[in-house]
Design an enzyme around this catalytic site. Structure first.
Site, PDB file in Angstrom:
ATOM      1  CG  ASP A   1      -2.085  -0.965   1.047  1.00  0.00           C
ATOM      2  OD1 ASP A   1      -2.824  -1.146   2.012  1.00  0.00           O
ATOM      3  OD2 ASP A   1      -2.236  -1.537  -0.040  1.00  0.00           O
TER       4      ASP A   1
ATOM      5  CB  CYS B   1      14.587  -6.588 -29.267  1.00  0.00           C
ATOM      6  SG  CYS B   1      15.057  -6.683 -27.524  1.00  0.00           S
TER       7      CYS B   1
ATOM      8  CE  LYS C   1      -6.083   2.573   5.343  1.00  0.00           C
ATOM      9  NZ  LYS C   1      -5.848   1.228   4.777  1.00  0.00           N
TER      10      LYS C   1
END
Length: 671
Positions: A32, A432, A115
């Site tokens: 987060d 590539c 939280k």
């Protein structure tokens, strides 16, 4: 395209990718803290240039759309997210904004909580009986996880006590305690099962099992923190009072909920929780601070995606020091060459970290980094964290400069760095191997051609064995050839062939996005498809004509023009069409035949709308013949200004462009 526009495009693309991994796939690649940093960077850039804010920017929405494997539940009351602050200064500024909006000099009473780092859910009780549960999803629509939630012992199937409302929707977080997480991973290692990176991933993966019996075996728990629907009953008029009432009815509530009567008390709570974080027994990533009075919450109201009366005060990302042992260079889909630091392995936030992104040559120069340096790394991702700074005071004697390659480390082609860009690129294109792999992975991705079951490892093998060189080669694969790949049986091979066949029916916009044209994301691809209608018209367009498409400037127009001017690209497109890739013919809107005041007008939306979402408004405007642009210019005919309209409104007034409000827009939509 200006440098800031390019930064905005790249940031939005990155954030959308990680929103999808987090909300939909339950397989986030970054923590987060890094997501918050990216979002913060995007907000800061958009604040500098509000005229470049687009309706589909991650700052304008809550989350990502849900999967379709579960039934979907529409939230009658949207499940919004919270705005974040990351330091004391930002919190004090938030506190002042609240006081200013309330026109009060008295301290606000704050209710402070943990939280939790799990999965947000809503649970609906009717007459006290659990009847449904859903994930947050995109905030408007979530996934029906009722059967799985019923297996969580912490969640009562029936509330007890008096005065229970007829309909009560509680919101909270399902999470996995540390001890349970360790046991799940221990069992997985013993049996060869999936080992989870962290408790949040384990909780999300457990809760979203299609088989509830698997969920029932996982020691999930739950804390309640809010309410959605409330009918046929009453609740206390404070947030803390509501939490205590929930607890009385049998719903689990954290015991770390505290009332704070001053900003300093909030800061003390924050630091005390941060100190106790390692001993809680479950993961948190900050504290949540809410105005305690429901009456004041109502006065403060909401912005587009979050309440004004609450904020998440996030903890800083964890950092460690280690040594850079070497630097290697990786090549991406567009040829971008990215330096990656190989580190002396070190534990950061519970993960053994051995690599860190260095972004580009400018970042290496900014850091003053040399091979052998001692560095501070921040866990900016489960895979590749970032180097924050060099510990110059402890620089070893035998360090070496980092030399950027002059030739591609994969194919040997020359590399170039366009003036004004930070990125160094390989010029090899599809010769590539690295670019070929990444281009093909993009082509089959969910938001492009959406070839189900064709993952990165399959693409890697197809390129390495030289079965596939261009996207068209994918449609020539047979089940027999695929069966020869590692871990690919006959049934899986046939499923991939079937998925390729199914993907041939697509849309013009998806096809354009899948081609991987530089700077052409989903929104730009959709704009090009809508404007030109056919591939033939787009291929024939000049740079000037391309710039008539809303939000397409000289840089993007040049990339598109050059792409279609390249013969090899036209050949690949021809082969794709020959293999059966197709899309419905465009629906041509003749604006002269549409009886609408919006027909043929270039319209810009700004500010937040209260009666409908910006996406809904945009769709209705387009259906009535309007072209909806993301920025105000002399080409703009009309600006629709919602609440808190900013610089777009000011620019429209400066240019003398007609401005209407949301109410007038709705009236005209119905005219």
């Amino acid at each position: 395209m200006e440098p800031i526009e390019q930064q905005l495009t790249e940031l939005r693309t990155t954030l959308r990718h990680h929103e999808y991994l987090y909300h939909v796939m339950d397989a986030p690649e970054i923590p987060d803290a890094e997501y918050d940093r990216l979002m913060r960077e995007l907000r800061e850039l958009e604040a500098q240039r509000p005229d470049l804010i687009t309706p589909d920017s991650p700052t304008q929405r809550v989350g990502a759309a849900p999967l379709t494997a579960f039934n979907q539940i529409r939230h009658e009351v949207p499940m919004l997210s919270l705005d974040n602050v990351f330091d004391e200064e930002s919190f004090l500024a938030f506190n002042k904004r609240v006081q200013d909006r309330l026109k009060s000099t008295e301290n606000v009473i704050w209710c402070c909580e943990l939280k939790l780092d799990g999965l947000a859910v809503s649970i609906l009780y009717e007459n006290g009986v659990l009847v449904s549960a859903a994930t947050r999803g995109d905030g408007t629509t979530g996934e029906d996880i009722t059967s799985n939630v019923r297996t969580i012992r912490a969640i009562p199937l029936k509330l007890h006590g008096d005065n229970i409302p007829a309909r009560l929707e509680v919101r909270g977080e399902v999470f996995l305690p540390q001890a349970g997480f360790e046991k799940i991973n221990e069992d997985a290692r013993r049996t060869g099962g999936k080992v989870f990176a962290n408790p949040r991933n384990a909780a999300a993966g457990s809760l979203r099992q299609l088989d509830p019996r698997i969920t029932a075996k996982r020691p999930l728990t739950f804390f309640c923190y809010g309410v959605g629907i409330l009918e046929g009953g009453e609740l206390p008029d404070t947030h803390l009072g509501r939490l205590l009432q929930f607890k009385a009815w049998g719903l689990p509530v954290s015991d770390r909920v505290t009332l704070c009567d001053s900003p300093q008390a909030v800061l003390d709570f924050y630091h005390n929780v941060e100190k106790d974080r390692p001993t809680l027994g479950f993961d948190i990533d900050g504290v949540v601070i809410k105005v305690n009075s429901l009456a004041l919450q109502e006065l403060l109201g909401f912005v587009a995606r979050a309440p004004r009366w609450a904020v998440a005060f996030k903890f800083p990302a964890q950092e460690q020091m280690t040594f850079v042992r070497d630097v290697e260079f990786q090549v991406g889909r567009t040829g971008a060459i990215t330096p990656v630091a190989r580190l002396e392995p070190v534990q950061v936030a519970g993960v053994l970290v051995s690599n860190a992104t260095l972004h580009n040559a400018d970042e290496i120069e900014r850091l003053g980094l040399r091979i052998g340096d001692k560095v501070v790394i921040r866990r900016a991702g489960d895979v590749i964290p970032q180097v924050v700074n060099v510990v110059l005071s402890e620089r070893p004697e035998e360090t070496r400069p980092i030399v950027f390659p002059t030739h591609c480390p994969v194919c040997g082609s020359d590399v170039e760095r366009v003036e004004g860009e930070a990125v160094t690129r390989c010029t090899g294109g599809l010769i590539c191997g690295a670019q070929r792999k990444e281009s093909l992975k993009h082509f089959v991705s969910r938001r492009a051609m959406d070839v189900d079951g064709m993952g990165d490892k399959i693409i890697d093998q197809l390129v390495e064995r030289e079965y596939v060189h261009t996207p068209a080669d994918l449609f020539r694969l047979t089940a027999g050839k695929l069966t020869g790949l590692d871990r690919m049986g006959p049934k899986s091979a046939q499923n991939v062939v079937n998925a390729l066949e199914k993907s041939k029916t697509t849309t013009f916009a998806r096809f354009l996005y899948a081609l991987g044209i530089r700077e052409v994301g989903e929104a730009t691809a959709a704009g090009l498809a809508a404007y030109f209608g056919t591939l033939e018209a787009l291929q024939a367009a000049t740079i000037d004509e391309l710039q008539k498409v809303p939000d397409v400037g000289i840089v993007v127009a040049t990339h598109v023009f050059n792409f279609f001017a390249e013969e090899s690209n036209r050949d690949v497109i021809g082969q794709l069409l020959a293999e059966g890739v197709h899309w419905p013919a465009p629906v041509v809107i003749n604006v002269q035949e549409i009886d609408s005041p919006f027909a043929g007008k270039t319209v810009v939306l700004t500010g937040s709308l209260s009666q409908m979402s910006r996406d809904d408004a945009k769709a209705r405007l387009v259906a009535l013949g309007a072209k909806v642009a993301g920025s105000v210019s002399k080409k703009t005919d009309l600006v629709i200004a919602g609440e808190a309209a900013g610089s777009k409104l000011a620019k429209a007034q400066e240019l003398g462009i007609t401005v209407i409000d949301e109410a007038e827009m709705i009236r005209l939509l119905g005219a």
